[in-house]
Design a protein around this motif. Structure first.
Motif, PDB file in Angstrom:
ATOM      1  N   GLN A  52       0.830  -1.208   0.000  1.00  0.00           N
ATOM      2  CA  GLN A  52       0.000   0.000   0.000  1.00  0.00           C
ATOM      3  C   GLN A  52       0.863   1.255   0.000  1.00  0.00           C
ATOM      4  OE1 GLN A  52      -2.637  -0.406   3.405  1.00  0.00           O
ATOM      5  NE2 GLN A  52      -4.359  -0.564   1.996  1.00  0.00           N
ATOM      6  N   GLN A  53       1.933   1.234   0.781  1.00  0.00           N
ATOM      7  CA  GLN A  53       2.822   2.389   0.842  1.00  0.00           C
ATOM      8  C   GLN A  53       3.491   2.639  -0.500  1.00  0.00           C
ATOM      9  OE1 GLN A  53       5.375   1.203   4.047  1.00  0.00           O
ATOM     10  NE2 GLN A  53       4.081   2.138   5.623  1.00  0.00           N
ATOM     11  N   GLU A  54       3.950   1.573  -1.138  1.00  0.00           N
ATOM     12  CA  GLU A  54       4.594   1.703  -2.449  1.00  0.00           C
ATOM     13  C   GLU A  54       3.599   2.227  -3.488  1.00  0.00           C
ATOM     14  OE1 GLU A  54       7.816   1.429  -3.277  1.00  0.00           O
ATOM     15  OE2 GLU A  54       8.196   1.135  -1.147  1.00  0.00           O
ATOM     16  N   ALA A  55       2.369   1.725  -3.446  1.00  0.00           N
ATOM     17  CA  ALA A  55       1.341   2.194  -4.376  1.00  0.00           C
ATOM     18  C   ALA A  55       1.039   3.670  -4.147  1.00  0.00           C
ATOM     19  CB  ALA A  55       0.072   1.355  -4.236  1.00  0.00           C
ATOM     20  N   ALA A  56       0.987   4.083  -2.895  1.00  0.00           N
ATOM     21  CA  ALA A  56       0.726   5.486  -2.580  1.00  0.00           C
ATOM     22  C   ALA A  56       1.859   6.373  -3.094  1.00  0.00           C
ATOM     23  CB  ALA A  56       0.553   5.670  -1.071  1.00  0.00           C
ATOM     24  N   LYS A  57       3.100   5.925  -2.935  1.00  0.00           N
ATOM     25  CA  LYS A  57       4.249   6.688  -3.454  1.00  0.00           C
ATOM     26  C   LYS A  57       4.164   6.819  -4.972  1.00  0.00           C
ATOM     27  CE  LYS A  57       7.676   5.271  -0.051  1.00  0.00           C
ATOM     28  NZ  LYS A  57       8.926   4.522   0.124  1.00  0.00           N
ATOM     29  N   ARG A  58       3.830   5.716  -5.626  1.00  0.00           N
ATOM     30  CA  ARG A  58       3.743   5.710  -7.090  1.00  0.00           C
ATOM     31  C   ARG A  58       2.642   6.654  -7.562  1.00  0.00           C
ATOM     32  NH1 ARG A  58       4.125   0.738  -7.545  1.00  0.00           N
ATOM     33  NH2 ARG A  58       1.945   0.167  -7.382  1.00  0.00           N
ATOM     34  N   LEU A  59       1.485   6.619  -6.889  1.00  0.00           N
ATOM     35  CA  LEU A  59       0.390   7.515  -7.259  1.00  0.00           C
ATOM     36  C   LEU A  59       0.751   8.972  -7.016  1.00  0.00           C
ATOM     37  CD1 LEU A  59      -2.731   5.544  -6.011  1.00  0.00           C
ATOM     38  CD2 LEU A  59      -2.049   5.972  -8.372  1.00  0.00           C
ATOM     39  N   GLN A  60       1.445   9.241  -5.932  1.00  0.00           N
ATOM     40  CA  GLN A  60       1.868  10.608  -5.631  1.00  0.00           C
ATOM     41  C   GLN A  60       2.822  11.106  -6.712  1.00  0.00           C
ATOM     42  OE1 GLN A  60       4.000  11.030  -1.941  1.00  0.00           O
ATOM     43  NE2 GLN A  60       3.515  13.192  -1.787  1.00  0.00           N
ATOM     44  N   HIS A  61       3.731  10.260  -7.154  1.00  0.00           N
ATOM     45  CA  HIS A  61       4.665  10.628  -8.225  1.00  0.00           C
ATOM     46  C   HIS A  61       3.915  10.878  -9.534  1.00  0.00           C
ATOM     47  CE1 HIS A  61       8.346  10.755 -10.549  1.00  0.00           C
ATOM     48  NE2 HIS A  61       7.826   9.864 -11.361  1.00  0.00           N
ATOM     49  N   GLU A  62       2.970   9.999  -9.846  1.00  0.00           N
ATOM     50  CA  GLU A  62       2.183  10.168 -11.068  1.00  0.00           C
ATOM     51  C   GLU A  62       1.351  11.452 -11.016  1.00  0.00           C
ATOM     52  OE1 GLU A  62      -0.068   6.563 -11.498  1.00  0.00           O
ATOM     53  OE2 GLU A  62       1.722   5.375 -11.940  1.00  0.00           O
ATOM     54  N   ASP A  63       0.786  11.769  -9.849  1.00  0.00           N
ATOM     55  CA  ASP A  63       0.022  13.006  -9.695  1.00  0.00           C
ATOM     56  C   ASP A  63       0.907  14.227  -9.902  1.00  0.00           C
ATOM     57  OD1 ASP A  63      -2.256  11.551  -9.189  1.00  0.00           O
ATOM     58  OD2 ASP A  63      -2.249  11.913  -7.019  1.00  0.00           O
ATOM     59  N   ALA A  64       2.121  14.180  -9.363  1.00  0.00           N
ATOM     60  CA  ALA A  64       3.053  15.296  -9.528  1.00  0.00           C
ATOM     61  C   ALA A  64       3.419  15.473 -10.990  1.00  0.00           C
ATOM     62  CB  ALA A  64       4.304  15.077  -8.685  1.00  0.00           C
ATOM     63  N   GLU A  65       3.654  14.376 -11.689  1.00  0.00           N
ATOM     64  CA  GLU A  65       3.982  14.455 -13.119  1.00  0.00           C
ATOM     65  C   GLU A  65       2.795  14.997 -13.917  1.00  0.00           C
ATOM     66  OE1 GLU A  65       6.909  14.049 -14.747  1.00  0.00           O
ATOM     67  OE2 GLU A  65       7.722  13.897 -12.734  1.00  0.00           O
ATOM     68  N   ALA A  66       1.598  14.572 -13.576  1.00  0.00           N
ATOM     69  CA  ALA A  66       0.398  15.064 -14.268  1.00  0.00           C
ATOM     70  C   ALA A  66       0.216  16.563 -14.020  1.00  0.00           C
ATOM     71  CB  ALA A  66      -0.837  14.298 -13.809  1.00  0.00           C
ATOM     72  N   ALA A  67       0.492  17.010 -12.813  1.00  0.00           N
ATOM     73  CA  ALA A  67       0.378  18.441 -12.506  1.00  0.00           C
ATOM     74  C   ALA A  67       1.402  19.244 -13.290  1.00  0.00           C
ATOM     75  CB  ALA A  67       0.561  18.668 -11.007  1.00  0.00           C
ATOM     76  N   LYS A  68       2.626  18.725 -13.403  1.00  0.00           N
ATOM     77  CA  LYS A  68       3.654  19.405 -14.200  1.00  0.00           C
ATOM     78  C   LYS A  68       3.223  19.509 -15.660  1.00  0.00           C
ATOM     79  CE  LYS A  68       7.603  17.770 -11.523  1.00  0.00           C
ATOM     80  NZ  LYS A  68       8.801  16.912 -11.586  1.00  0.00           N
TER      81      LYS A  68
END
Length: 98
Positions: free
Chosen positions: A28-44
């Protein structure tokens, strides 16, 4: 003696369940990190797109075109809703001003 065997087996099962819970939590922690990274990339990317669209609007306005129509056309091209051939056909029918 069989009682010791069952006690040892129970300890292994309990330890395995705890290990499984740990692995599930870690996943779950790894998935949350991955989603957070993907969200940051989408925002950029959204920010880059907004800047590009602002430039496109400015250029359209400077050329005497309706910025909303130009942006809508760009978005259709970008999203593959309109082909390059469609654009050429429309340009061939467009009135030349200036």
């Amino acid at each position: 003696m069989p009682i010791l065997f069952f006690a040892a087996a129970g300890a292994l099962v309990a330890g395995g369940a705890g290990g499984g819970w740990y692995m599930w939590k870690r996943g779950q922690q790894e998935a949350a990190k991955r989603l957070q990274h993907e969200d940051a990339e989408a925002a950029k990317q959204a920010l880059r797109d907004a800047i590009d669209l602002a430039d496109l609007r400015s250029e359209a306005k400077a050329a005497g075109l309706d910025p909303d129509e130009v942006v809508a056309g760009y978005e259709k091209l970008r999203d593959s809703q309109l082909s390059a051939e469609d654009v050429l056909k429309k340009l061939g029918r467009a009135a030349i001003t200036g």
